[in-house]
Design a protein around this motif. Structure first.
Motif: not given
Length: 342
Positions: A253-268
């Protein structure tokens, strides 16, 4: 003691000794080619390649067992944490060993001369690696559980290695996508300093299969080249007409894809840290990356120098020291300076 099996499990958990009976000489003798992965080193691409070319390879008298076969009950009781094995597991494992030997014999009687088995979970799982913060710490006992199934046959083994920073990052990304927690700084420190190396994994493999020919290749050179991987594993020139070489499956996965998962989980905080990153997800800092790549370079040097006679190293590029890689697994010095490699 056979291949160290007796030294690993207590007497009451060993498969029936009848399972060790050697293969019949002549028509039942097969060359067993075990592709052991590792995880996140192009194993899915190789498995897809094998499946797509199954008929062509069969005409070359090569039979294929991929995860679709091994995980449908054939390896039941064998892919287990040795520390958790119970007598009921061994009863299942004994039946599986008998079935594997029967299927090998059946393939031989159908004219096959080689059996390629691609199953990275034979040496361990990513989940266990993270639980123990160790690189395949159970390689020896796990493989020893399979050894009776292949007794009496010629064995060839293939293993891909990958720079530790990218291996752990790719495995972490895979686990995060599946729902695992994001790594903490302590987690990353433990992975950076864990003592297991690819050379230890290779030594464990060789201790279980001392007569096997072991081929090792770098992910960085053949990440999207399953055909030469199969060639190295089987030790033979492949037939013409194979398709699907140069294709990548299940990429990191790319950094962008992981950032999207973090966003969904609320890890700002994680989202802000990944903003602007290019390429694959890379949670390690610059110092950790340097240390992990130095460790990998030491392993590669050991392989180049002959790996103490344990394995044959295929070095297609002459530059597989785990240096900076871009999203496609190629070297990119600019990304390394930015500390954003994947």
């Amino acid at each position: 003691m056979i291949n160290g099996f007796d030294s690993v499990l207590p007497e009451n958990l060993l498969p029936n000794r009848a399972a060790w009976a050697p293969a019949q000489k002549g028509r039942d003798l097969m060359e067993i080619c075990l592709h052991l992965g590792a995880h996140r080193t192009g194993s899915t691409s190789l498995q897809m390649f094998l499946n797509a070319n199954r008929k062509t390879l069969a005409r070359d008298r090569m039979s294929i067992w991929g995860p679709g076969r091994t995980r449908s009950g054939l390896f039941a009781g064998l892919v287990r944490d040795p520390n958790l094995v119970q007598p009921c597991d061994e009863a299942t494992a004994e039946r599986s060993i008998g079935r594997i030997r029967m299927e090998i014999s059946r393939a031989s009687q159908n004219g096959m001369r080689r059996l390629v088995i691609s199953e990275e979970n034979m040496i361990g799982t990513m989940a266990h690696n993270f639980r123990r913060s160790r690189l395949y710490s159970q390689t020896h006992p796990r493989l020893s559980r399979f050894a009776p199934a292949f007794a009496g046959h010629q064995v060839r083994i293939g293993l891909a290695v990958r720079s530790y920073d990218n291996y752990w990052a790719s495995a972490l990304a895979f686990r995060i996508k599946a729902g695992a927690a994001f790594p903490t700084e302590a987690d990353l420190d433990r992975l950076t300093t864990q003592p297991r190396r690819w050379r230890h994994v290779i030594a464990d493999v060789a201790s279980v299969f001392p007569d096997a020919k072991i081929a090792v290749w770098p992910f960085e050179a053949w990440s999207d080249q399953p055909a030469p991987q199969l060639g190295a594993l089987s030790g033979r020139v492949l037939p013409r007409g194979l398709s699907g070489n140069g294709t990548t499956h299940n990429a990191s996965l790319t950094a962008v894809e992981i950032a999207e998962i973090a966003m969904e989980r609320g890890h700002t905080d994680i989202v802000s840290n990944l903003m602007g990153r290019r390429g694959r997800y890379q949670p390690f800092n610059a110092d950790q990356i340097h240390k992990l790549r130095q460790d990998y370079a030491t392993d590669i040097d050991w392989l180049i120098q002959g790996s103490d006679g344990l394995a044959t190293y295929f070095d297609p590029t002459g530059d597989t020291s785990g240096g900076p890689l871009d999203a496609r697994g190629r070297y990119d010095d600019e990304e390394a300076r930015l500390g954003q490699t994947g």
